[in-house]
Each structure stands twice: as structure tokens, then as C-alpha cells.
Design a protein around this motif. Sequence first.
Motif, PDB file in Angstrom:
ATOM      1  N   MET A 130       0.852  -1.191   0.000  1.00 26.38           N
ATOM      2  CA  MET A 130       0.000   0.000   0.000  1.00 26.38           C
ATOM      3  C   MET A 130       0.889   1.243   0.000  1.00 26.38           C
ATOM      4  SD  MET A 130      -2.879   1.043   2.803  1.00 26.38           S
ATOM      5  CE  MET A 130      -3.573  -0.599   2.745  1.00 26.38           C
ATOM      6  N   ALA A 131       0.597   2.143  -0.879  1.00 26.37           N
ATOM      7  CA  ALA A 131       1.435   3.330  -0.986  1.00 26.37           C
ATOM      8  C   ALA A 131       1.270   4.222   0.228  1.00 26.37           C
ATOM      9  CB  ALA A 131       1.075   4.100  -2.253  1.00 26.37           C
ATOM     10  N   ALA A 132       2.402   4.766   0.663  1.00 30.47           N
ATOM     11  CA  ALA A 132       2.348   5.657   1.826  1.00 30.47           C
ATOM     12  C   ALA A 132       1.760   6.992   1.416  1.00 30.47           C
ATOM     13  CB  ALA A 132       3.755   5.841   2.390  1.00 30.47           C
ATOM     14  N   ARG A 133       0.987   7.585   2.315  1.00 31.67           N
ATOM     15  CA  ARG A 133       0.445   8.918   2.079  1.00 31.67           C
ATOM     16  C   ARG A 133       0.522   9.679   3.389  1.00 31.67           C
ATOM     17  NH1 ARG A 133      -5.161   8.572   3.784  1.00 31.67           N
ATOM     18  NH2 ARG A 133      -5.741  10.426   2.636  1.00 31.67           N
TER      19      ARG A 133
ATOM     20  N   SER B  41      -6.556  -3.306  -5.294  1.00 35.14           N
ATOM     21  CA  SER B  41      -6.377  -2.555  -6.544  1.00 35.14           C
ATOM     22  C   SER B  41      -6.981  -1.153  -6.466  1.00 35.14           C
ATOM     23  CB  SER B  41      -7.010  -3.316  -7.718  1.00 35.14           C
ATOM     24  OG  SER B  41      -8.428  -3.337  -7.609  1.00 35.14           O
ATOM     25  N   ILE B  42      -7.766  -0.889  -5.413  1.00 40.52           N
ATOM     26  CA  ILE B  42      -8.334   0.445  -5.217  1.00 40.52           C
ATOM     27  C   ILE B  42      -7.347   1.250  -4.381  1.00 40.52           C
ATOM     28  CG2 ILE B  42     -10.276   1.772  -4.305  1.00 40.52           C
ATOM     29  CD1 ILE B  42     -12.008  -0.727  -4.604  1.00 40.52           C
TER      30      ILE B  42
ATOM     31  N   ILE C 217     -12.140   5.203  -0.416  1.00 44.35           N
ATOM     32  CA  ILE C 217     -12.943   4.564  -1.467  1.00 44.35           C
ATOM     33  C   ILE C 217     -12.896   3.052  -1.312  1.00 44.35           C
ATOM     34  CG2 ILE C 217     -13.189   4.228  -3.960  1.00 44.35           C
ATOM     35  CD1 ILE C 217     -12.073   7.052  -4.335  1.00 44.35           C
ATOM     36  N   ARG C 218     -11.714   2.525  -1.009  1.00 45.69           N
ATOM     37  CA  ARG C 218     -11.560   1.081  -0.813  1.00 45.69           C
ATOM     38  C   ARG C 218     -12.396   0.605   0.368  1.00 45.69           C
ATOM     39  NH1 ARG C 218      -6.466   0.969  -0.882  1.00 45.69           N
ATOM     40  NH2 ARG C 218      -6.097   1.233   1.348  1.00 45.69           N
TER      41      ARG C 218
ATOM     42  N   GLY D 204      -3.035   5.551   5.568  1.00 44.37           N
ATOM     43  CA  GLY D 204      -2.661   4.837   4.352  1.00 44.37           C
ATOM     44  C   GLY D 204      -2.127   3.448   4.605  1.00 44.37           C
ATOM     45  N   PHE D 205      -2.069   3.028   5.850  1.00 39.08           N
ATOM     46  CA  PHE D 205      -1.709   1.664   6.234  1.00 39.08           C
ATOM     47  C   PHE D 205      -2.802   1.139   7.153  1.00 39.08           C
ATOM     48  CE2 PHE D 205       2.384   3.752   5.570  1.00 39.08           C
ATOM     49  CZ  PHE D 205       3.045   2.850   4.749  1.00 39.08           C
ATOM     50  N   GLU D 206      -2.977  -0.173   7.168  1.00 38.87           N
ATOM     51  CA  GLU D 206      -3.905  -0.747   8.129  1.00 38.87           C
ATOM     52  C   GLU D 206      -3.301  -2.006   8.739  1.00 38.87           C
ATOM     53  OE1 GLU D 206      -7.086  -3.479   5.724  1.00 38.87           O
ATOM     54  OE2 GLU D 206      -7.423  -1.317   5.643  1.00 38.87           O
TER      55      GLU D 206
END
Length: 283
Positions: free
Chosen positions: A1-4, A109-110, A115-116, A209-211
Amino acid sequence: MAARQGRTTHKSKSNRGLRLAATPFDSVSPMGTTPEFTPTTCYENWGILIVSNLVEAISFDAAGTLLFPKPSVGVIYQKVLAAHELVLDCHQLEQAFQASFKKVKKDPSIPEPEIRERAYWKTVVAESILRLTSLPNNFETVFAALWQEFAKGSRWRLNEGVFDLFDFLDSRGTPFVLLTNWDARVRSVLIDHGLQDRFSYLFISCEIGFEKPDRGIFDFAASSLSIKPRNILHVGDHYNQDVLGARNAGWMAAHFACANESTTEDANTVSRLGELCDRFEFA
């Protein structure tokens, strides 16, 4: 998952009000995968000797640990569906939800977390209904109503030991935070329960951005707290996400499980939040 860039809510000791702090995860230094272990407390759990570090901060999972659906997911679904002309049995809805909740996975993929998250819950609701009947023509409206219903504090009951434990931690000067796989709705739930000013930080997966169990969310929290991972305790009801996720990040972990729930021998299990005060030594 991309970091934000993650957004947290911080409570300073000198000011009990909230201030917002935004910290890019890219600025966080990587932490070692092997936890440093300086034992200070020993106790017996399930016949196994558990060694614990001094707790300088504690994090809590939200749903299933501090908060529980009120009166149940099945009843809430039933009432919302009935308001949209779909009548189903609450017990059957509860069973259908539990089965769907275990089956449905989030779509990696989202890229956008909010939104995911919404897409995931939309699929859970659809699967739950499809186990009992066909989807109604107004399903989009039904789902939107359910989404908002679970943003209400009135649809969640607090764990009965929450305020006593928080008061104890405040008296010790031990910071405590929320660390949850949730979305922005959890903020309104906390406000409705008067908890918005209690936590030092709110670490919400959709905002960071991480879970869990990704160690990214644990590393982000440890960096924000400026406390070594080995001195942070995480408490949650999900063994893989909460217990193993925390341990893999070098944290201590306690598994919250109701008295009638099964658990594993190595999980540091507690069935009441108050047990944490006896099990661990707090700074």
C-alpha cells in the motif's frame, strides 16, 4: 500500500484540548524487526510465563475492543432495511453478516483508502442480503443509509471499563491512543460518546494509508509518540491484525476476548479492560 500523509489528532499533557498534526510517513525512520526486550514484569497466563516491558504508552483497537454494535449488527440492518421496504429477520441477518464479514476481502487494486473502505463494506452488505434474498432495486440508497447509521454513536455501545481505565492511565500520565482499521466515521462516533478529547492521537487507517497488521501503521504511531516500540502496548480483539501485527512491529500486545471467546495460549488474553492495570507495569 502506498504511503500517504497521515493525519492524527494529538492531546498534549499541558492542554487537554485537541490539535491536529500531520506527519508524512516518508519521514519516519525504519525500525528494526527484532524487538529489544528488557523484562520488568512477569505473570502467569494460561500456564505460560509472560514477560513484559514497562508500558510507556498504550493503543486500543476500536470496534470489538472499545466499541460494540448496539444492539447488534443484525438488528441495525433489520431496522434500516425495513425503512426501505425490505423485511428480513434480524437473527438471520446477523448470521449472514458474520459469514460475509469473514469471507469478503478488501480490494487492494483500489488505491484510495476511503474509497476502498466504502467499497469493502458495500460488498459485505450486498453479500449479507444475497444470502437471504435478492438485492433490492434501491440497494444504493439502502447501503448509503446503513453507512451513515454506523457513523452514529447511538449505534455503538462502549466497553463498560473504558472510562475507569482511561482515568487510571491519565492519573499515571500514560498516553493512550486509538489505532484502528476504520474510516472517518469513527471520529463522529467518538464525539457522540464524549471521547474526542481523551486520546493523545487517533491513528485511523484510512487517514494514514496503512492498516493493521501492516507494520507501517504501528511504525507511524511509534514515531508520532516518540516512544520505543518495545514500550508500547497494543490492545485489540483480532489476533492476526492486533496481536501479531503489534508483535511484528516490536510492540507488546494484549488480546481482548470476551469470556466465552476462544483464543490462543500465547495471546496475553484479557476479558476485561481493567485486567490491563494488573497485568502490566505502567510508567
